[in-house]
Design a protein around this motif. Sequence first.
Motif, PDB file in Angstrom:
ATOM      1  N   SER A 210       0.821  -1.204   0.000  1.00  0.00           N
ATOM      2  CA  SER A 210       0.000   0.000   0.000  1.00  0.00           C
ATOM      3  C   SER A 210       0.857   1.256   0.000  1.00  0.00           C
ATOM      4  O   SER A 210       0.569   2.219  -0.718  1.00  0.00           O
TER       5      SER A 210
ATOM      6  N   ASN B 251       2.240   2.055  -3.349  1.00  0.00           N
ATOM      7  CA  ASN B 251       1.255   2.399  -4.370  1.00  0.00           C
ATOM      8  C   ASN B 251       1.133   3.891  -4.629  1.00  0.00           C
ATOM      9  O   ASN B 251       0.423   4.295  -5.552  1.00  0.00           O
TER      10      ASN B 251
ATOM     11  N   ALA C 192      -3.465   7.510  -7.964  1.00  0.00           N
ATOM     12  CA  ALA C 192      -4.256   7.245  -6.755  1.00  0.00           C
ATOM     13  C   ALA C 192      -5.749   7.169  -7.029  1.00  0.00           C
ATOM     14  O   ALA C 192      -6.470   6.401  -6.388  1.00  0.00           O
ATOM     15  N   GLU C 193      -6.231   7.957  -7.992  1.00  0.00           N
ATOM     16  CA  GLU C 193      -7.672   8.052  -8.214  1.00  0.00           C
ATOM     17  C   GLU C 193      -8.219   6.969  -9.131  1.00  0.00           C
ATOM     18  O   GLU C 193      -9.431   6.746  -9.158  1.00  0.00           O
TER      19      GLU C 193
ATOM     20  N   GLU D 174      -5.870   3.864 -10.351  1.00  0.00           N
ATOM     21  CA  GLU D 174      -5.196   2.567 -10.236  1.00  0.00           C
ATOM     22  C   GLU D 174      -5.204   2.024  -8.809  1.00  0.00           C
ATOM     23  O   GLU D 174      -5.823   0.987  -8.537  1.00  0.00           O
ATOM     24  N   SER D 175      -4.510   2.690  -7.911  1.00  0.00           N
ATOM     25  CA  SER D 175      -4.348   2.110  -6.570  1.00  0.00           C
ATOM     26  C   SER D 175      -5.658   1.991  -5.813  1.00  0.00           C
ATOM     27  O   SER D 175      -5.853   1.039  -5.041  1.00  0.00           O
ATOM     28  N   ILE D 176      -6.582   2.911  -6.011  1.00  0.00           N
ATOM     29  CA  ILE D 176      -7.867   2.830  -5.303  1.00  0.00           C
ATOM     30  C   ILE D 176      -8.660   1.593  -5.712  1.00  0.00           C
ATOM     31  O   ILE D 176      -9.505   1.093  -4.962  1.00  0.00           O
ATOM     32  N   ASN D 177      -8.366   1.070  -6.902  1.00  0.00           N
ATOM     33  CA  ASN D 177      -9.055  -0.125  -7.395  1.00  0.00           C
ATOM     34  C   ASN D 177      -8.229  -1.403  -7.212  1.00  0.00           C
ATOM     35  O   ASN D 177      -8.537  -2.436  -7.802  1.00  0.00           O
TER      36      ASN D 177
END
Length: 387
Positions: free
Chosen positions: A122, A125, A130-131, A133-136
């Motif tokens: 995490s 990431n 952030a909005e 790729e990583s949030i999903n």
Amino acid sequence: MGVSIVGVGMVPVREHWSKGLAELAAEAGALALRDADIGKVDALYIGNAYGATFNQQTQLGSLLAAALGLPGVEAYTSEAGDASGGVALRTGYLAAASGAAQSVLVLGVEKATDIVGPARWSARNVSLDAEIESINGATLTAMAGLLMRRYMYEFGLELSQFEGFSINAHRNGSQNEFAMYRNRLRSGAFIKAPMIADPVSLFDSAPDGDGAAAVVLVNSELAADLVPRPISIRGSAVATESLMLQDRADPLALAAVAKSTAQCLDQAGLTPAELDALELHDAFTILTALSLEAIGVSDRGRGWEWARAEGAGIAPNGELPLSTFGGLKSRGNPGGATGIYQAVEAVRQLNGQAGENQVPDARHILIQSIGGLGATVATHILSVPPV
């Protein structure tokens, strides 16, 4: 004005449980200053990628200047994911080349073991979008898996055809006392390794490690008075591409690698064929294959061919030496310090101090660090002084 490296220092890449970030940095910085026989510098530039998320620590400029006994010095951090060290080197190069600083200490440091397990994934990431790729649930390794799967599909390849890159890295790293993993890989072990994000396996992905490395830069006019064999930075460039793979016109063409390499070669007056060794960002073997293509030593879809015959062609005595001290795969990947480790290793090669990993008659070495999966690329060419 030319820029030369007159001092280097590094600590072994390890899990340094008993040492903090500032302690590691101070140790490497002191080694470089001692090597250059310099007590102070005009500026301190730091490469660090994950201090805020791994260590809950920013303001590294002030912290590390104090730890090194350099009160009042200009000091701040460069951040570009795993390219942070290379970007810091670029910053130091520009300061010395412009005359803004007579002497510069460039220091890369990362302390990954302050955070473990899923929390580290995490924390890493932040190098993704952030909005989207990583949030999903995306991770760098998962995205590398998608990139590698596409490459294998498009060019009809099997996973085993990449193993020579890792075999070569571990073969070289086994003889590097600073490397994190000094084990050799047997042929066939690569495809049997546990999968992390299919087709990226444990033997395909570079391990995170704690580490710090440093170089001292001065303008080349001063360098000859400080050390008998200063190493010149003949080329320096940074280029960027879209952060997300999905936004790129061609995900299999690393545009920022191609652009920064071309700029460096032009500055140095060299061609790819004149490079004696490459230190590439082999965080994943797919990045190695794609980088070789973007640099211009392989045609599109043919970069993997350098892995043939257990990497014989990329061994220190091969046609194109690669990862001569183990690369990220065997030496380990200390995040924002990686680009500075590459610089120190290149200096050791060019000074004939590489031991069993020595590249014969090495004169020009390209080092390259990558943030994300080609989003930010810092490329430098280091050369021995002309005879």
